[in-house]
Design a protein around this motif. Structure first.
Motif, PDB file in Angstrom:
ATOM      1  N   THR A 285      -5.433  -8.197   2.779  1.00  0.00           N
ATOM      2  CA  THR A 285      -6.687  -7.664   2.656  1.00  0.00           C
ATOM      3  C   THR A 285      -6.871  -6.505   2.790  1.00  0.00           C
ATOM      4  OG1 THR A 285      -7.826  -9.794   3.265  1.00  0.00           O
ATOM      5  CG2 THR A 285      -9.334  -8.183   3.126  1.00  0.00           C
ATOM      6  N   ALA A 286      -6.379  -5.951   3.909  1.00  0.00           N
ATOM      7  CA  ALA A 286      -6.454  -4.440   4.128  1.00  0.00           C
ATOM      8  C   ALA A 286      -5.666  -3.564   3.095  1.00  0.00           C
ATOM      9  CB  ALA A 286      -5.852  -4.085   5.468  1.00  0.00           C
TER      10      ALA A 286
ATOM     11  N   VAL B 226      -5.392  -0.230  -2.005  1.00  0.00           N
ATOM     12  CA  VAL B 226      -5.029   0.131  -3.256  1.00  0.00           C
ATOM     13  C   VAL B 226      -6.374   0.219  -4.279  1.00  0.00           C
ATOM     14  CG1 VAL B 226      -4.148  -1.102  -5.113  1.00  0.00           C
ATOM     15  CG2 VAL B 226      -2.973  -1.296  -3.155  1.00  0.00           C
ATOM     16  N   ALA B 227      -7.523  -0.268  -4.078  1.00  0.00           N
ATOM     17  CA  ALA B 227      -8.651  -0.029  -4.792  1.00  0.00           C
ATOM     18  C   ALA B 227      -8.973   1.424  -4.412  1.00  0.00           C
ATOM     19  CB  ALA B 227      -9.784  -1.029  -4.419  1.00  0.00           C
ATOM     20  N   GLY B 228      -9.002   1.861  -3.143  1.00  0.00           N
ATOM     21  CA  GLY B 228      -9.233   3.119  -2.971  1.00  0.00           C
ATOM     22  C   GLY B 228      -8.272   4.007  -3.302  1.00  0.00           C
ATOM     23  N   LEU B 229      -7.157   3.764  -3.349  1.00  0.00           N
ATOM     24  CA  LEU B 229      -6.030   4.742  -3.865  1.00  0.00           C
ATOM     25  C   LEU B 229      -6.427   5.016  -5.523  1.00  0.00           C
ATOM     26  CD1 LEU B 229      -2.665   3.999  -2.312  1.00  0.00           C
ATOM     27  CD2 LEU B 229      -4.183   6.099  -2.055  1.00  0.00           C
ATOM     28  N   THR B 230      -6.617   3.834  -6.037  1.00  0.00           N
ATOM     29  CA  THR B 230      -6.854   3.971  -7.431  1.00  0.00           C
ATOM     30  C   THR B 230      -7.929   5.104  -7.770  1.00  0.00           C
ATOM     31  OG1 THR B 230      -6.399   1.620  -7.652  1.00  0.00           O
ATOM     32  CG2 THR B 230      -7.562   2.690  -9.576  1.00  0.00           C
TER      33      THR B 230
ATOM     34  N   LEU C 256       0.976  -1.306  -0.150  1.00  0.00           N
ATOM     35  CA  LEU C 256      -0.091  -0.070  -0.117  1.00  0.00           C
ATOM     36  C   LEU C 256       0.969   1.439  -0.043  1.00  0.00           C
ATOM     37  CD1 LEU C 256      -2.690   1.243   0.040  1.00  0.00           C
ATOM     38  CD2 LEU C 256      -2.824   1.002   2.610  1.00  0.00           C
ATOM     39  N   ASN C 257       1.816   1.357   0.974  1.00  0.00           N
ATOM     40  CA  ASN C 257       2.436   2.531   1.058  1.00  0.00           C
ATOM     41  C   ASN C 257       3.384   2.735  -0.199  1.00  0.00           C
ATOM     42  OD1 ASN C 257       1.539   2.873   3.793  1.00  0.00           O
ATOM     43  ND2 ASN C 257       3.543   2.261   4.641  1.00  0.00           N
ATOM     44  N   THR C 258       4.158   1.693  -0.875  1.00  0.00           N
ATOM     45  CA  THR C 258       4.796   1.882  -2.055  1.00  0.00           C
ATOM     46  C   THR C 258       3.890   2.357  -3.167  1.00  0.00           C
ATOM     47  OG1 THR C 258       6.352   0.195  -1.296  1.00  0.00           O
ATOM     48  CG2 THR C 258       6.388   0.671  -3.612  1.00  0.00           C
ATOM     49  N   VAL C 259       2.962   1.807  -3.410  1.00  0.00           N
ATOM     50  CA  VAL C 259       1.888   2.034  -4.266  1.00  0.00           C
ATOM     51  C   VAL C 259       1.461   3.897  -4.321  1.00  0.00           C
ATOM     52  CG1 VAL C 259      -0.385   2.067  -5.250  1.00  0.00           C
ATOM     53  CG2 VAL C 259       0.681  -0.299  -4.428  1.00  0.00           C
ATOM     54  N   PHE C 260       1.245   4.251  -3.025  1.00  0.00           N
ATOM     55  CA  PHE C 260       0.979   5.649  -2.914  1.00  0.00           C
ATOM     56  C   PHE C 260       2.135   6.472  -3.286  1.00  0.00           C
ATOM     57  CE2 PHE C 260       1.567   9.504  -0.241  1.00  0.00           C
ATOM     58  CZ  PHE C 260       0.345  10.193  -0.647  1.00  0.00           C
TER      59      PHE C 260
ATOM     60  N   ILE D  34      -1.556   1.769 -13.641  1.00  0.00           N
ATOM     61  CA  ILE D  34      -2.171   0.518 -13.277  1.00  0.00           C
ATOM     62  C   ILE D  34      -1.649   0.030 -12.035  1.00  0.00           C
ATOM     63  CG2 ILE D  34      -2.742  -1.556 -14.005  1.00  0.00           C
ATOM     64  CD1 ILE D  34      -1.714  -0.920 -16.946  1.00  0.00           C
ATOM     65  N   ASN D  35      -2.888  -0.298 -11.090  1.00  0.00           N
ATOM     66  CA  ASN D  35      -2.606  -0.867  -9.882  1.00  0.00           C
ATOM     67  C   ASN D  35      -2.937  -2.293  -9.805  1.00  0.00           C
ATOM     68  OD1 ASN D  35      -1.689   1.576  -8.825  1.00  0.00           O
ATOM     69  ND2 ASN D  35      -3.377   2.213  -8.260  1.00  0.00           N
ATOM     70  N   ILE D  36      -2.388  -3.156  -9.249  1.00  0.00           N
ATOM     71  CA  ILE D  36      -2.731  -4.533  -9.411  1.00  0.00           C
ATOM     72  C   ILE D  36      -3.379  -4.619  -7.874  1.00  0.00           C
ATOM     73  CG2 ILE D  36      -2.225  -7.010  -9.337  1.00  0.00           C
ATOM     74  CD1 ILE D  36      -1.850  -5.392 -12.250  1.00  0.00           C
ATOM     75  N   CYS D  37      -4.692  -4.785  -7.959  1.00  0.00           N
ATOM     76  CA  CYS D  37      -5.621  -5.137  -6.795  1.00  0.00           C
ATOM     77  C   CYS D  37      -5.668  -6.577  -6.708  1.00  0.00           C
ATOM     78  CB  CYS D  37      -6.732  -4.474  -7.164  1.00  0.00           C
ATOM     79  SG  CYS D  37      -6.798  -2.458  -7.478  1.00  0.00           S
ATOM     80  N   SER D  38      -6.940  -7.112  -6.401  1.00  0.00           N
ATOM     81  CA  SER D  38      -6.937  -8.457  -5.958  1.00  0.00           C
ATOM     82  C   SER D  38      -8.491  -8.738  -5.884  1.00  0.00           C
ATOM     83  CB  SER D  38      -6.453  -8.698  -4.642  1.00  0.00           C
ATOM     84  OG  SER D  38      -6.542 -10.056  -4.173  1.00  0.00           O
ATOM     85  N   MET D  39      -8.871  -9.933  -5.755  1.00  0.00           N
ATOM     86  CA  MET D  39     -10.401 -10.477  -5.363  1.00  0.00           C
ATOM     87  C   MET D  39     -10.306  -9.768  -4.155  1.00  0.00           C
ATOM     88  SD  MET D  39     -11.612 -12.112  -7.596  1.00  0.00           S
ATOM     89  CE  MET D  39     -11.049 -10.587  -8.697  1.00  0.00           C
ATOM     90  N   LEU D  40      -9.405  -9.706  -3.157  1.00  0.00           N
ATOM     91  CA  LEU D  40      -9.414  -9.401  -1.713  1.00  0.00           C
ATOM     92  C   LEU D  40      -9.622  -7.914  -1.580  1.00  0.00           C
ATOM     93  CD1 LEU D  40      -7.177 -11.942   0.053  1.00  0.00           C
ATOM     94  CD2 LEU D  40      -9.594 -11.914  -0.393  1.00  0.00           C
ATOM     95  N   SER D  41      -9.626  -6.989  -2.636  1.00  0.00           N
ATOM     96  CA  SER D  41     -10.052  -5.703  -2.848  1.00  0.00           C
ATOM     97  C   SER D  41     -11.543  -5.584  -2.462  1.00  0.00           C
ATOM     98  CB  SER D  41      -9.664  -5.108  -4.045  1.00  0.00           C
ATOM     99  OG  SER D  41      -8.339  -4.988  -4.222  1.00  0.00           O
TER     100      SER D  41
END
Length: 250
Positions: free
Chosen positions: A156-157, A162-166, A115-119, A138-145
């Motif tokens: 999961t968190a 990551v989905a929210g940051l997107t 998460l922090n690295t993505v931001f 492009i951010n790689i999210c997950s089913m656990l998004s």
């Protein structure tokens, strides 16, 4: 097919030593992009595959969980290429421990990288792209998004985050000509899922729920990545695209 042509574009992809990141790097190179591959260990296979396609390829070895080093990574990528048109935030880790036993170290290790690295890396790329008036993240999210998972509270968190940051970045940067989207892979045959794959009963129960009746591969992600990296997606923003064999529809 010019909509999907990435010739003249440069992509920075993280987590490219294998798995999805390597597959995405190769897919973008096949579509015409030059690639800079960043990982903790060697990304040589992805780079060599890109060069074999006639593209420019470079590798940077770095610990992306080290926030202090991200500026250096991005500056090195710019020095190598002169511009970054596409950023793919793929690098990630997972720790499988029941929530009651999930250590602080496991929690922070996962949040830092996933998460922090993505931001922070998106922020660096975003500033560069805003100046240029265009860019794709492009951010790689997950089913656990979307779901809670089992024994992976930190992961999961992070993937919900990551989905929210997107969406947050898309809201702020769309008017600057930047598209920020995500890909949510389903169950993929990669090192991250090795522990689940080894549990035959659980693997079978997961496979039974997938309408495609199989797990995905890195090659299954390539088309989605090319679409979101190309001008074909110029009016797509803040979207998380599930590439899951139908898992979310079941």
């Amino acid at each position: 097919m010019n909509l999907f042509n990435l010739k003249g574009k440069t992509a920075l992809i993280t987590g490219t030593s294998g798995g999805l990141g390597q597959g995405i790097a190769i897919g973008l190179a096949e579509a015409g992009a030059d690639v800079v591959c960043v990982a903790r260990s060697s990304s040589q296979e992805a780079v060599e595959r890109a060069k074999a396609l006639g593209r420019k390829g470079a590798a940077i070895e770095a610990d992306l969980s080290d926030a202090a080093g991200l500026q250096k990574v991005f500056e090195e990528a710019l020095t190598l290429t002169g511009q970054i048109d596409i950023l793919v935030n793929n690098a990630g880790t997972i720790r499988r421990t029941p929530a009651k036993d999930h250590s602080e170290k496991d929690w922070f290790d996962v949040i830092d990288l996933n998460l922090n690295t993505v931001f922070l890396l998106s922020q660096l790329a975003g500033r560069h792209m805003i100046e240029r008036g265009s860019g794709k993240i492009i951010n790689i999210c997950s089913m656990l998004s979307y779901q809670g998972g089992i024994n992976v509270p930190g992961y999961t968190a992070s993937k919900h985050g990551v989905a929210g940051l997107t969406k947050a970045f898309a809201n702020e940067w769309a008017a600057s000509g930047i598209q920020v989207n995500g890909i949510a892979p389903g169950y993929m045959i990669t090192d991250n899922t090795a522990q689940i794959q080894a549990d035959e009963k659980r693997k079978a129960s997961i496979t039974e729920r997938i309408p495609a009746a199989r797990w995905g591969t890195p090659e299954d992600i390539q088309g989605a990545a090319i679409f979101l990296a190309s001008s074909a997606s110029d009016y797509v923003n803040g979207h998380v695209l599930c590439v899951d064999g139908g898992w979310m529809a079941r």
